[in-house]
Design an enzyme around this catalytic site. Structure first.
Site, PDB file in Angstrom:
ATOM      1  N   CYS A  54     -19.212 106.500  -9.404  1.00 15.68           N
ATOM      2  CA  CYS A  54     -19.616 106.099 -10.771  1.00 15.68           C
ATOM      3  C   CYS A  54     -19.406 107.230 -11.772  1.00 15.68           C
ATOM      4  O   CYS A  54     -19.577 107.035 -12.971  1.00 15.68           O
ATOM      5  CB  CYS A  54     -21.080 105.671 -10.789  1.00 15.68           C
ATOM      6  SG  CYS A  54     -22.220 107.038 -10.548  1.00 15.68           S
ATOM      7  N   CYS A  79     -28.431 109.119 -14.552  1.00 18.59           N
ATOM      8  CA  CYS A  79     -29.495 108.423 -15.305  1.00 18.59           C
ATOM      9  C   CYS A  79     -30.863 108.616 -14.649  1.00 18.59           C
ATOM     10  O   CYS A  79     -30.991 109.321 -13.645  1.00 18.59           O
ATOM     11  CB  CYS A  79     -29.149 106.939 -15.353  1.00 18.59           C
ATOM     12  SG  CYS A  79     -29.111 106.208 -13.701  1.00 18.59           S
ATOM     13  N   CYS A 123     -27.030 104.529  -6.656  1.00 20.84           N
ATOM     14  CA  CYS A 123     -27.629 105.852  -6.901  1.00 20.84           C
ATOM     15  C   CYS A 123     -28.192 106.419  -5.590  1.00 20.84           C
ATOM     16  O   CYS A 123     -28.100 107.621  -5.343  1.00 20.84           O
ATOM     17  CB  CYS A 123     -28.740 105.778  -7.942  1.00 20.84           C
ATOM     18  SG  CYS A 123     -28.270 104.996  -9.494  1.00 20.84           S
TER      19      CYS A 123
HETATM   20 FE1  FES Z   1     -24.322 106.745 -11.187  1.00 22.96          FE
HETATM   21 FE2  FES Z   1     -26.946 106.410 -10.756  1.00 22.96          FE
HETATM   22  S1  FES Z   1     -25.722 105.526 -12.343  1.00 22.96           S
HETATM   23  S2  FES Z   1     -25.517 107.486  -9.537  1.00 22.96           S
END
Ligand code: FES
Length: 144
Positions: A54, A79, A123
């Site tokens: 991500c 986040c 995450c």
């Molecule tokens: Fe990328 Fe949490 S939004 S690791």
């Protein structure tokens, strides 16, 4: 006789906090807003900086003695959920063996936070992968 005590209206920040708890759950908000072990370690003997698919990065520092994680710190540019998973994961493994830490799954991390939103389940994978890479780096250095 009348009761002159009136309930104080909630502040904007309290209302915002309530909304976040409704959306994400209490544990995510607590760990995300005030993450535990959110720091570097100056005496680390294991370290990784890992960027997940991500694009978020998690850095983990480990102080390992006799195969026990004596101390651990982490930082991330991700986040609130990323901070929450890092925070709860460091609490789960601190003081335990590296063998136990290597076996932690994203599901166990998620369960420790009473769940993650569907769009933030990755995450927990980022945090687990970063921890495993930090431990593996320590083991590789020890073998070298
Ligand atoms: Fe990328 Fe949490 S939004 S690791």
């Amino acid at each position: 006789m009348t009761d002159n005590k009136t309930e104080q209206p909630k502040s904007f920040m309290e209302m915002l906090n309530d909304l976040l708890i409704q959306k994400y759950g209490k544990k995510i908000v607590e760990h995300g807003s005030e993450p535990k072990n959110f720091h570097a370690l100056s005496d680390a003997n294991g370290y990784v900086s890992y960027t997940g698919p991500c694009g978020d990065t998690m850095k983990i520092w480990l102080k390992i003695t006799d195969d026990t994680i004596e101390n651990i710190g982490f930082q991330t540019d991700g986040c609130d959920c990323t901070r929450a998973v890092g925070s709860v994961l460091t609490e789960m493994v601190k003081g335990g063996s590296i063998e136990e830490a290597m076996e932690i799954t994203p599901t166990r991390i998620e369960d420790a936070l009473d769940g993650l939103p569907d769009d933030h389940k990755h995450c927990a994978i980022l945090a687990r992968d970063a921890l495993q890479k930090a431990i593996q780096g320590y083991l590789d250095d020890r073998e070298a």
